[in-house]
Write an enzyme that holds these catalytic residues in place. Structure first.
Site, PDB file in Angstrom:
ATOM      1  N   GLU B 134       0.911  -1.170   0.094  1.00  0.00           N
ATOM      2  CA  GLU B 134      -0.054  -0.003   0.078  1.00  0.00           C
ATOM      3  C   GLU B 134       1.095   1.178  -0.217  1.00  0.00           C
ATOM      4  OE1 GLU B 134      -2.479   0.532   3.464  1.00  0.00           O
ATOM      5  OE2 GLU B 134      -3.120   2.600   2.784  1.00  0.00           O
ATOM      6  N   ASP B 200       9.923   5.815  14.991  1.00  0.00           N
ATOM      7  CA  ASP B 200       9.737   7.175  14.825  1.00  0.00           C
ATOM      8  C   ASP B 200      10.376   7.929  16.034  1.00  0.00           C
ATOM      9  OD1 ASP B 200       9.003   9.798  13.830  1.00  0.00           O
ATOM     10  OD2 ASP B 200       7.060   9.369  14.118  1.00  0.00           O
ATOM     11  N   ASP B 202      10.667  11.755  17.507  1.00  0.00           N
ATOM     12  CA  ASP B 202      10.226  13.038  16.766  1.00  0.00           C
ATOM     13  C   ASP B 202      10.765  14.142  18.216  1.00  0.00           C
ATOM     14  OD1 ASP B 202       8.193  14.318  14.783  1.00  0.00           O
ATOM     15  OD2 ASP B 202       8.453  15.363  16.777  1.00  0.00           O
TER      16      ASP B 202
END
Lengths: 508, 520
Positions: B134, B200, B202
């Protein structure tokens, strides 16, 4: 490339296949030999048994499982469960170790094996049943694993062929300090470790409770049980899923199917039967159609929810009516008063329509009309929590069932807050319980919070024993206990006795 | 091509607004027949009328983006760089990275689709690993198109050039083609199968301990938080979990992503992903939670090793650069100390010297403790408590939710960050400390570099024929990305992909041989 079509039997092979021999040959199944006391139930049984054995073995195992479930409802610890269950297991499902040299060893194991697979058939139909079955079988396995003879347990574990390596002495010495640091216990303990892929022990990895090296987890021996049990659950869940898919293919009508259906039904209401004593509440004057509104404050959330939906819409859909009617019947509302209650509640409806379409159902529920069995049995039994928790979820516009199960958590919390439950800790615990699908625990928690003062009082003055404060498993018990607690000072304190003795023999 | 995707035939997605469909298509239809050799002319000199049209429509639509305060802070850093490049590519002072023409040129000339394809496909010839993967596009009008999939990298490139997404994200490989999910008879036939294990990091998660910048801004001194995180997580993934193919990517503004691409990592289910994330997670509790690190003793080997890595950073990056407890911020440090009398003594000392730097304050704890200010703590637990504080200020703060779900989408490497215009380039873990997020090239800068290079080399060569990136021809050996400062990053990525492919080949062969052995 052209692939050869293997589905065609080539002529040479066909000659070797003597259909006459094939047709009358007995199927050659290996008779299973039960080497170990414990069983992972990987291979299905293949020998023949009589129908009677089929039923009796299954019922015996079912009794064991229901008792196990009762233990978990009562929040018994594993040790308490163990002592409680030992006599029951001996009676219904004895399983001796190899060292006992019992002559019935193979028989016992065969029964254990077969009964497991029979119940697997009976309980694979719905998601709820599968989950309960898998949970209880896991508990049973854990109990047995724990009290298995140490040497035989090692043999059993080795026979499973779980891919784990024992670590050798050199490696152990080399990693000694790291192993101790990861395991988190003193140096004195002599411990063994074994190595598995880290994917096999996700919980231990998540909690940083094992040493990891290059994708291998070094698991201390004492964690072995949790791995074996986890493996057992995983295999069983997979198998149940498969069984469920195969179930419609059992082209079988009148020998096994009724037994299986009966088994799964009796599993849904193991010990929460409605007892007539729930209807006889000392000090509570016979309820009437007019008094329901006042009494509604003592209703459990499922019934309270139906009541307010009824008041808001002046209507309830069929299953909601049925559930509520039976509950009202259970608190002692007579048939005439019940009809009166519904007639007044459906205030937007013409008499004609009510009489034609609704009255009959109410009378049927009370056993006033209907077949012989229904009338003799005085109608249906009020639904228990088990029943409410296992029936299909309500559709659009329907309000029946247990709100702890049917509502989304956020809506449930909002509903609870509307009914005055605003204690943050309670709501938080309810959220957790519901998340773990322990709906009745959540309900009992709310009950304990709303009646905490009264419960403390009866506990302090000792007027109520532990049995009277046991976990609630029936909406009518909830009502009765709530009403009694809130009317303590009125000359009826502590009269709860006689619970679950004279069960109503109804409901067929 | 198995089935070509013409703009009309690709039923973008039901989730898009009709606007989203119409806009990129009207741009794309004309481009469609243009062969690759024409790409340059298209972007260089789009016919005035068309450029005009795009400007009116798109800039009108996307004005909001530019004035969005989330982006405003970084925009000024970009603009000066554009000014000195009055190139034929129409990088005018007014041109910004969100200009659709700039983005189109970026996808046409710079984006390394070929290596992206190889990376996700795990094999040179197209497989379902790529075809059932996807992709999710964020279009220029912020419409979000999910469940896109492409049989080959060329088709992905084509749709990027048509739709000019401001960025696109990569999701899992599904059991069926994502575009066909609605046509399957059973919903259960469409489920995610595998995806890289992603992490991730951040800067927002560090906001309560960073003093140099706030919000979307970063500087080199707070980037060291990310550097520390990369070092700790990378070594744990390699040594503890045994993963080999870990790609770290700059997220374009103030964070970094990790893509763990080993087959074993791609096949983890949600529960196991949660386990890995839980293993790496240490800090617990929110703003009001008090002490966030309460590690068990003895320290787990992973924490012991992390502490050894982080201790040096704590001295320099934290105590000196961040100076987290200057003046009255020291209250937080006091909160972390469990001993009342020590706290009182420190408070007294620091109140009398408000300008005392953090490093001295940190040393004060030991000196006061040694002088007998301790009432309830023994030296050992004081040491452990100090370790906890070091970890609280340095240990990686992962956005763990991203890692826990197999079907979580994550921005693709080499996308352009829509706020900064910087390309999401891979980070070389061997030289992680040299990585300068502010030195990462922006898309406008890169396009300018192509033109500079072309101008310098045009004297020598007459004919300039553009080729698709990575494809060499006799006339021209140099791909566009090779002319720019993106080259080292693409080379890094290519090396990574090659190593991955080499290992995958081994895995595949094993699998095939295993299968054969079963058959006979």
């Amino acid at each position: 490339m052209i692939r050869q079509d293997f589905s065609r039997v080539d002529p040479k092979r066909r000659a070797a296949l003597d259909y006459k021999k094939k047709q009358f040959a007995k199927p050659e199944f290996k008779q299973q030999d039960y080497e170990h006391r414990l069983n992972f139930y990987v291979l299905p049984p293949t020998a023949e048994i009589t129908l009677e054995e089929f039923e009796i073995w299954a019922i015996n195992r079912l009794k064991v499982l229901s008792e196990l479930e009762a233990c978990s409802f009562r929040n018994r610890t594993l040790e308490e469960t163990e002592t409680y269950m030992s006599s029951i297991l001996d009676k219904y499902l004895p399983l001796h170790s190899n060292s006992s040299r019992s002559s019935t060893l193979q028989e016992e194991r065969k029964k254990d094996h077969y009964s497991h697979f029979i119940l697997r058939l009976a309980f694979s139909a719905t998601e709820d049943l599968r989950r309960r079955f898998s949970r209880l079988e896991t508990t049973l396995f854990r109990l047995r694993f724990k009290d298995d003879n140490l040497r035989e347990r090692v043999q059993f574990v080795n026979s499973l062929g779980l891919e784990w390596e024992k670590i050798d002495k050199e490696e152990r010495e080399e990693l000694a300090s790291e192993l101790t640091a990861a395991g988190g216990y003193g140096k004195g303990e002599e411990q063994g470790w074994f190595k598995v892929d880290f994917e096999r022990v996700p919980e231990l990895v998540e909690g940083r409770r094992v040493l990891l090296k290059r994708g291998k987890a070094y698991v201390p021996m004492r964690e072995q049980q949790s791995i074996v049990v986890a493996e057992f659950t995983r295999k069983l869940d997979e198998a149940l899923e498969l069984t469920a898919r195969q179930l419609p293919r059992i082209d079988e009508d009148d020998r096994l199917a009724p037994i299986l259906a009966h088994l799964s039904q009796s599993f849904t209401a193991p010990d929460a039967a409605y007892s007539t004593s729930d209807a006889n509440i000392d000090g509570l004057s016979t309820p009437t159609a007019a008094s329901i509104d006042t009494l509604a404050q003592h209703f459990p959330l499922c019934m309270h929810n139906l009541h307010s939906t009824l008041r808001a819409n002046s209507h309830l859909k069929h299953f909601g009516r049925l559930q509520y009617t039976l509950f009202l019947k259970g608190i002692g509302l007579s048939l005439d008063e019940c009809i009166m209650f519904w007639r007044r509640s459906f205030k937007l409806m013409a008499d004609d329509k009510f009489n034609k379409e609704y009255k009959y159902n109410i009378r049927h529920a009370y056993g006033d009309v209907g077949g012989d069995a229904n009338r003799r049995g005085r109608g249906y039994t009020p639904y228990s929590c088990q029943k409410l928790l296992t029936e299909p979820l309500p559709g659009p516009g329907q309000a029946h069932g247990c709100p702890y199960r049917t509502y989304t958590t956020d809506n449930l919390i909002a509903l609870l807050q509307r009914t005055g439950v605003n204690d943050r800790d309670t709501l938080k615990s309810v959220r957790e319980d519901v998340g773990r699908q322990r709906y009745h625990i959540a309900c009992n928690r709310v009950f304990e919070w709303t009646h905490k003062r009264e419960i403390k009082k009866v506990k302090d003055d000792g007027s109520w024993g532990a049995a009277e404060l046991d976990t609630i498993l029936h909406p009518n018990t909830y009502f009765k206990r709530s009403w009694l607690l809130k009317h303590l000072g009125e000359g009826n304190a502590g009269v709860v006795g006689g619970a679950s003795q004279d069960k109503m023999d109804v409901g067929e | 091509m198995p089935h070509s995707i013409s703009p009309e035939a690709s039923p973008a997605d039901d989730s898009t607004l009709p606007l989203a469909d119409a806009q990129p298509l009207s741009n794309g239809v004309k481009e469609e027949p243009s062969s690759t050799s024409q790409d340059v002319t298209m972007s260089d000199a789009a016919s005035p009328s068309e450029a005009e049209k795009n400007k009116v429509v798109l800039e009108g639509l996307f004005d909001d983006d530019d004035s969005d305060d989330e982006f405003s802070s970084s925009a000024p850093q970009i603009r000066p760089e554009e000014a000195p490049s009055p190139e034929p590519l129409k990088i005018k002072p007014s041109t910004t990275f969100s200009d659709p023409e700039v983005m189109r040129a970026f996808y046409q000339r710079l984006f390394p689709f070929r290596y992206l394809f190889q990376w996700l496909n795990h094999s040179p010839s197209p497989t379902n690993d790529f075809a059932h993967r996807e992709f999710a596009f964020t279009l220029q009008n912020d419409a979000y198109l999910r469940y896109q999939s492409f049989p080959t990298s060329d088709l992905l490139r084509k749709q990027c050039i048509q739709m000019i997404p401001s960025r696109f994200e990569i999701g899992p490989v599904y059991s069926a083609n994502p575009r066909d999910r609605k046509t399957l008879r059973k919903a259960s036939a469409f489920r995610p199968l595998s995806k890289e294990l992603v992490f991730d990091i951040d800067m927002t998660d560090y906001d309560d301990i960073r003093t140099c910048c706030t919000g979307a801004n970063i500087c080199l001194s707070c980037w060291s938080f990310i550097t520390m995180a990369i070092k700790v997580v990378d070594v744990a993934l390699r040594e503890d979990f045994g993963f080999k193919h870990i790609l770290w990517v700059y997220s374009g503004r103030r964070g970094a992503h990790a893509w763990v691409c080993d087959k074993r990592a791609r096949d983890l289910d949600d529960q196991k992903r949660r386990a890995v994330a839980g293993y790496l997670e240490l800090l617990k509790g929110g703003a009001q939670g008090g002490k966030k690190v309460n590690a068990k003793r003895p320290l787990h080997p992973h924490l012991e090793r992390s502490l050894a890595i982080l201790r040096d950073y704590f001295q320099t990056s934290i105590l000196l650069d961040q100076d987290p407890w200057s003046s009255d911020r020291s209250a937080h440090l006091l909160d972390l100390l469990p001993d009342a009398s020590l706290r009182a003594a420190l408070q007294k000392k620091w109140d009398s010297a408000p300008s005392r730097p953090s490093s001295m304050k940190w040393a004060d704890i030991d000196s006061l403790a040694a002088s007998g200010a301790l009432s309830t703590l023994d030296p050992k637990s004081l040491k452990e408590m100090k370790q906890d504080i070091v970890l609280e200020y340095t240990y990686p703060r992962l956005d763990a939710e991203v890692s826990k779900k197999l079907n979580h989408l994550l921005k693709s490497p080499f996308c352009v960050h829509p706020g900064t215009g910087r390309v999401c380039v891979p980070i070389d873990t061997r030289k992680v400390e040299e990585f300068d997020p502010l030195g990462v090239p922006t898309v406008t800068q890169l396009l300018g570099e192509i033109d500079t290079w072309d101008r310098e080399h045009r004297q020598n060569e007459e004919v300039v024929v553009e080729e698709e990136d990575g494809v060499s021809s006799s006339q021209k050996q140099v791909s566009d990305w090779e002319k720019t400062s993106l080259k080292p990053y693409v080379d890094l990525f290519r090396g990574f992909v090659n190593r991955l492919l080499k290992d995958e080949k081994g895995v595949k062969r094993e699998r095939e041989e295993g299968g054969n052995a079963m058959e006979f």
